[in-house]
Every structure is written in C-alpha cells, then in structure tokens.
Design a protein around this motif. Sequence first.
Motif, PDB file in Angstrom:
ATOM      1  N   GLN A   1     -50.338 -28.939 -37.203  1.00  0.00           N
ATOM      2  CA  GLN A   1     -49.221 -29.788 -36.824  1.00  0.00           C
ATOM      3  C   GLN A   1     -49.722 -31.227 -36.620  1.00  0.00           C
ATOM      4  OE1 GLN A   1     -47.266 -28.567 -33.242  1.00  0.00           O
ATOM      5  NE2 GLN A   1     -45.720 -30.165 -33.340  1.00  0.00           N
ATOM      6  N   VAL A   2     -49.067 -32.163 -37.288  1.00  0.00           N
ATOM      7  CA  VAL A   2     -49.466 -33.559 -37.186  1.00  0.00           C
ATOM      8  C   VAL A   2     -48.780 -34.186 -35.973  1.00  0.00           C
ATOM      9  CG1 VAL A   2     -49.433 -35.812 -38.308  1.00  0.00           C
ATOM     10  CG2 VAL A   2     -49.773 -33.735 -39.672  1.00  0.00           C
ATOM     11  N   GLN A   3     -49.564 -34.922 -35.183  1.00  0.00           N
ATOM     12  CA  GLN A   3     -49.015 -35.612 -34.022  1.00  0.00           C
ATOM     13  C   GLN A   3     -49.553 -37.022 -33.948  1.00  0.00           C
ATOM     14  OE1 GLN A   3     -49.966 -32.897 -30.703  1.00  0.00           O
ATOM     15  NE2 GLN A   3     -47.778 -32.447 -30.586  1.00  0.00           N
ATOM     16  N   PHE A   4     -48.674 -37.926 -33.514  1.00  0.00           N
ATOM     17  CA  PHE A   4     -49.047 -39.322 -33.293  1.00  0.00           C
ATOM     18  C   PHE A   4     -48.839 -39.609 -31.814  1.00  0.00           C
ATOM     19  CE2 PHE A   4     -48.723 -41.620 -37.584  1.00  0.00           C
ATOM     20  CZ  PHE A   4     -49.027 -40.478 -38.296  1.00  0.00           C
ATOM     21  N   LEU A  29     -56.457 -40.063 -42.054  1.00  0.00           N
ATOM     22  CA  LEU A  29     -55.611 -41.208 -42.351  1.00  0.00           C
ATOM     23  C   LEU A  29     -55.631 -41.624 -43.819  1.00  0.00           C
ATOM     24  CD1 LEU A  29     -56.259 -43.530 -39.277  1.00  0.00           C
ATOM     25  CD2 LEU A  29     -54.515 -41.755 -39.593  1.00  0.00           C
ATOM     26  N   ARG A  30     -56.502 -41.026 -44.601  1.00  0.00           N
ATOM     27  CA  ARG A  30     -56.625 -41.439 -45.994  1.00  0.00           C
ATOM     28  C   ARG A  30     -55.303 -41.199 -46.723  1.00  0.00           C
ATOM     29  NH1 ARG A  30     -61.095 -42.278 -49.273  1.00  0.00           N
ATOM     30  NH2 ARG A  30     -62.427 -41.598 -47.562  1.00  0.00           N
ATOM     31  N   GLY A  31     -54.829 -42.243 -47.388  1.00  0.00           N
ATOM     32  CA  GLY A  31     -53.608 -42.132 -48.177  1.00  0.00           C
ATOM     33  C   GLY A  31     -52.319 -42.436 -47.423  1.00  0.00           C
ATOM     34  N   TRP A  32     -52.399 -42.511 -46.117  1.00  0.00           N
ATOM     35  CA  TRP A  32     -51.198 -42.782 -45.330  1.00  0.00           C
ATOM     36  C   TRP A  32     -50.833 -44.269 -45.378  1.00  0.00           C
ATOM     37  CZ3 TRP A  32     -48.417 -39.304 -42.076  1.00  0.00           C
ATOM     38  CH2 TRP A  32     -48.934 -38.011 -42.065  1.00  0.00           C
ATOM     39  N   ILE A  33     -49.529 -44.548 -45.280  1.00  0.00           N
ATOM     40  CA  ILE A  33     -49.027 -45.878 -44.990  1.00  0.00           C
ATOM     41  C   ILE A  33     -48.730 -45.895 -43.498  1.00  0.00           C
ATOM     42  CG2 ILE A  33     -47.236 -47.594 -45.412  1.00  0.00           C
ATOM     43  CD1 ILE A  33     -46.773 -46.222 -48.136  1.00  0.00           C
ATOM     44  N   MET A  34     -49.407 -46.766 -42.780  1.00  0.00           N
ATOM     45  CA  MET A  34     -49.295 -46.782 -41.318  1.00  0.00           C
ATOM     46  C   MET A  34     -48.585 -48.064 -40.885  1.00  0.00           C
ATOM     47  SD  MET A  34     -50.820 -43.963 -40.595  1.00  0.00           S
ATOM     48  CE  MET A  34     -51.117 -44.065 -38.824  1.00  0.00           C
ATOM     49  N   VAL A  50     -47.899 -53.496 -41.135  1.00  0.00           N
ATOM     50  CA  VAL A  50     -48.118 -52.332 -41.992  1.00  0.00           C
ATOM     51  C   VAL A  50     -49.501 -52.435 -42.616  1.00  0.00           C
ATOM     52  CG1 VAL A  50     -46.976 -53.485 -43.926  1.00  0.00           C
ATOM     53  CG2 VAL A  50     -47.221 -51.003 -43.943  1.00  0.00           C
ATOM     54  N   ILE A  51     -50.132 -51.285 -42.784  1.00  0.00           N
ATOM     55  CA  ILE A  51     -51.434 -51.226 -43.432  1.00  0.00           C
ATOM     56  C   ILE A  51     -51.521 -49.946 -44.244  1.00  0.00           C
ATOM     57  CG2 ILE A  51     -52.594 -50.081 -41.474  1.00  0.00           C
ATOM     58  CD1 ILE A  51     -55.041 -51.872 -42.105  1.00  0.00           C
ATOM     59  N   THR A  52     -52.118 -50.058 -45.420  1.00  0.00           N
ATOM     60  CA  THR A  52     -52.375 -48.890 -46.247  1.00  0.00           C
ATOM     61  C   THR A  52     -53.874 -48.689 -46.380  1.00  0.00           C
ATOM     62  OG1 THR A  52     -52.313 -50.226 -48.254  1.00  0.00           O
ATOM     63  CG2 THR A  52     -50.250 -49.213 -47.542  1.00  0.00           C
ATOM     64  N   PHE A  53     -54.288 -47.491 -46.688  1.00  0.00           N
ATOM     65  CA  PHE A  53     -55.709 -47.189 -46.794  1.00  0.00           C
ATOM     66  C   PHE A  53     -56.310 -48.029 -47.912  1.00  0.00           C
ATOM     67  CE2 PHE A  53     -59.352 -44.760 -45.769  1.00  0.00           C
ATOM     68  CZ  PHE A  53     -60.071 -44.640 -46.952  1.00  0.00           C
ATOM     69  N   GLY A  54     -57.260 -48.884 -47.573  1.00  0.00           N
ATOM     70  CA  GLY A  54     -57.903 -49.736 -48.558  1.00  0.00           C
ATOM     71  C   GLY A  54     -57.115 -50.966 -48.950  1.00  0.00           C
ATOM     72  N   GLY A  55     -55.949 -51.165 -48.352  1.00  0.00           N
ATOM     73  CA  GLY A  55     -55.113 -52.305 -48.704  1.00  0.00           C
ATOM     74  C   GLY A  55     -55.105 -53.374 -47.639  1.00  0.00           C
ATOM     75  N   ALA A  56     -54.552 -54.522 -47.987  1.00  0.00           N
ATOM     76  CA  ALA A  56     -54.453 -55.623 -47.035  1.00  0.00           C
ATOM     77  C   ALA A  56     -53.263 -55.415 -46.108  1.00  0.00           C
ATOM     78  CB  ALA A  56     -54.309 -56.945 -47.779  1.00  0.00           C
ATOM     79  N   PRO A  57     -53.385 -55.788 -44.868  1.00  0.00           N
ATOM     80  CA  PRO A  57     -52.269 -55.639 -43.944  1.00  0.00           C
ATOM     81  C   PRO A  57     -51.184 -56.699 -44.177  1.00  0.00           C
ATOM     82  CG  PRO A  57     -54.103 -56.688 -42.835  1.00  0.00           C
ATOM     83  CD  PRO A  57     -54.593 -56.308 -44.195  1.00  0.00           C
ATOM     84  N   VAL A  98     -46.555 -42.532 -42.895  1.00  0.00           N
ATOM     85  CA  VAL A  98     -45.846 -41.923 -44.020  1.00  0.00           C
ATOM     86  C   VAL A  98     -46.871 -41.495 -45.057  1.00  0.00           C
ATOM     87  CG1 VAL A  98     -44.229 -42.307 -45.904  1.00  0.00           C
ATOM     88  CG2 VAL A  98     -43.769 -43.282 -43.643  1.00  0.00           C
ATOM     89  N   LEU A  99     -46.746 -40.229 -45.477  1.00  0.00           N
ATOM     90  CA  LEU A  99     -47.570 -39.703 -46.565  1.00  0.00           C
ATOM     91  C   LEU A  99     -46.663 -38.895 -47.471  1.00  0.00           C
ATOM     92  CD1 LEU A  99     -50.383 -39.339 -47.808  1.00  0.00           C
ATOM     93  CD2 LEU A  99     -50.620 -37.266 -46.420  1.00  0.00           C
ATOM     94  N   GLY A 100     -46.344 -39.436 -48.629  1.00  0.00           N
ATOM     95  CA  GLY A 100     -45.392 -38.774 -49.517  1.00  0.00           C
ATOM     96  C   GLY A 100     -44.052 -38.637 -48.821  1.00  0.00           C
ATOM     97  N   PRO A 101     -43.518 -37.406 -48.781  1.00  0.00           N
ATOM     98  CA  PRO A 101     -42.208 -37.202 -48.144  1.00  0.00           C
ATOM     99  C   PRO A 101     -42.278 -37.060 -46.625  1.00  0.00           C
ATOM    100  CG  PRO A 101     -42.999 -35.150 -49.036  1.00  0.00           C
ATOM    101  CD  PRO A 101     -44.016 -36.192 -49.425  1.00  0.00           C
TER     102      PRO A 101
END
Length: 115
Positions: A1-4, A29-34, A50-57, A98-101
């Motif tokens: 179960q995922v929890q934040f 956290l890999r692949g998530w849009i946070m 917003v930040i994505t894995f390996g992307g600029a905020p 968010v990860l996929g759906p």
Amino acid sequence: QVQFVESGGGLVQPGGSLRLSCAVSGSGLRGWIMRWYRQAPGKQRELVAVITFGGAPNYADSVQGRFTISTDTLKNTLYLQMNNLKPDDTAVYYCNGVLGPRSYWGQGTQVTVSS
C-alpha cells in the motif's frame, strides 16, 4: 500500500523559512511526477511546484525564487524548502504523486506565516 505522509509545517514569522517533507512508503520515487499544492482558506487548491525524476523543477510565479522542490530517492522523500515566507503563503500544503493512472495525496500540513 502506497502512503504519502507530510511533516514540517508550523508557524513562522514573515521572512522566515520552513522545510516540508513528504515521506513515501510502499514505492520508490523513480518515474513519479511529484507535486506540492496548497490551499488557503476560502480559495481553490493551487499548484506550487512540480518535479519529475531526472527533470527540471517548475514553480508557480508566486513562489519562484523562494521555494525549492527536491527529492531524495534514498530516503523516498519529497521536500519543499520555503524561504522568505510571506503571509500570503499561509495555507495547508499537500504533496501529490502520480505514476501512470495512480495518484496519491498526503494528509496536508498547515503552514502559517504571521508576526
């Protein structure tokens, strides 16, 4: 179960700093849009950063240059460093992933900026 689970909110004077944390369990956290959102009393929830894995905020104009979003993949934690806080930053802050759906939210943490 995922929890934040968020932490780090509180009362701070104008010009002060706080660091919010969002600990993620049940997934890396890999692949998530946070994202960080906030909701002030009587206002709609707004996107802060917003930040994505390996992307600029990316940041809302209202916090650009004052807030920094980051992740620690070893600790599975999302952060929001908030500097030079203003009374208009007063709100409940929520982390979102968010990860996929799939989309998950934290419970929210109150930030109050007041003298």
